[in-house]
Write a protein that holds these residues in place. Structure first.
Motif, short mmCIF file in Angstrom:
data_model
loop_
_atom_site.label_atom_id
_atom_site.label_comp_id
_atom_site.label_asym_id
_atom_site.label_seq_id
_atom_site.Cartn_x
_atom_site.Cartn_y
_atom_site.Cartn_z
N ARG A 183 0.80 -1.23 -0.01
CA ARG A 183 -0.19 -0.01 0.16
C ARG A 183 0.96 1.15 0.08
N ALA A 184 0.58 2.28 -0.87
CA ALA A 184 1.48 3.58 -0.93
C ALA A 184 0.54 4.54 -1.22
N LEU A 185 0.97 5.77 -1.03
CA LEU A 185 0.54 6.93 -1.67
C LEU A 185 1.06 7.28 -3.15
N ASP A 186 0.17 7.70 -3.95
CA ASP A 186 0.90 8.14 -5.35
C ASP A 186 1.21 9.70 -5.26
N GLU A 187 1.75 10.28 -6.31
CA GLU A 187 2.26 11.72 -6.12
C GLU A 187 1.08 12.65 -5.93
N HIS A 188 -0.32 12.18 -5.93
CA HIS A 188 -1.29 13.08 -5.84
C HIS A 188 -1.72 13.08 -4.31
N GLY A 189 -1.19 11.87 -3.60
CA GLY A 189 -1.48 11.74 -2.14
C GLY A 189 -2.66 10.72 -2.09
N GLN A 190 -3.03 9.96 -3.37
CA GLN A 190 -4.16 9.11 -3.25
C GLN A 190 -3.24 7.62 -2.90
N ALA A 191 -4.23 7.23 -1.77
CA ALA A 191 -3.58 5.58 -1.47
C ALA A 191 -3.99 4.65 -2.36
#
Ligand code: NI
Length: 191
Positions: free
Chosen positions: A126-134
């Motif tokens: 699980r990670a956030l993308d460059e827009h802060g979306q999980a």
């Protein structure tokens, strides 16, 4: 080598920067990265620069630790076309398969060295993308190996640490010698 204009459309290529990559056995490669507090413009700039640096060095993955930024940020692109960057901010390993695979690994911080490392065959993170979306990512094959390799960097671990002390010692000596030669060249021919 890929030109900066060949990156994905979602990452504008203006004002990108190539970041210097730390080389083993630099002690800074063993720092433990802290979580990113907020995915803001500063972090997006770091991500863009890391993608540019990864492509410029013909790598398939780069952790922020390798560019001396000790925050939990990883960029990966295992695509043939080199146009599908994957951004993992604050990645967490949710699951790893019991099945293990042995593969040959190399690292932008350990130039010219490739050796076998055993890893989980599949992982879920699980990670956030460059827009802060999980988001959750399930990976196998090269992507699974790359995710584990890059997440190790965030913990201050370089792949050569899986090798025997004898091999690691030889690699250290070889890279230190290369570094000294590089420095001598720079002194002789300043550019
Ligand atoms: Ni690496």
């Amino acid at each position: 080598m890929l030109k900066s204009g060949e990156n994905s459309d979602i990452f504008p290529t203006s004002a990108m920067a190539l970041l210097p990559i730390l080389r083993y056995p630099d002690a800074r490669l063993h720092k433990v990265a802290r979580p990113v507090a907020a995915v803001d413009e500063r972090v997006r700039t770091l991500v863009r620069d890391m993608i540019e640096t990864m492509y410029g060095a013909q790598g398939i993955g780069l952790a922020a630790t390798q560019v001396d930024v000790h925050e939990r940020v990883v960029v990966i692109d295992v695509s043939e076309e080199r146009n599908a960057p994957l951004v993992l901010i604050n990645p967490e390993l949710l699951w790893a398969s019991a099945e293990r695979v042995m593969g040959e690994e190399g690292c932008l911080s350990v130039p010219g060295i490739y050796d076998g490392v055993e890893r989980a065959a599949q992982v879920r993170v699980r990670a956030l993308d460059e827009h802060g979306q999980a988001r959750e990512i399930e990976a196998d094959g090269l992507l699974a190996v790359c995710i584990q390799h890059e997440m190790d960097h965030l913990l201050g671990k370089v792949f050569v640490e899986y090798l025997s002390p004898l091999k690691r010692g030889r690699i250290k000596t070889k890279l230190q010698k290369a570094e000294r030669q590089d420095k001598a060249e720079r002194v002789r021919e300043p550019v």
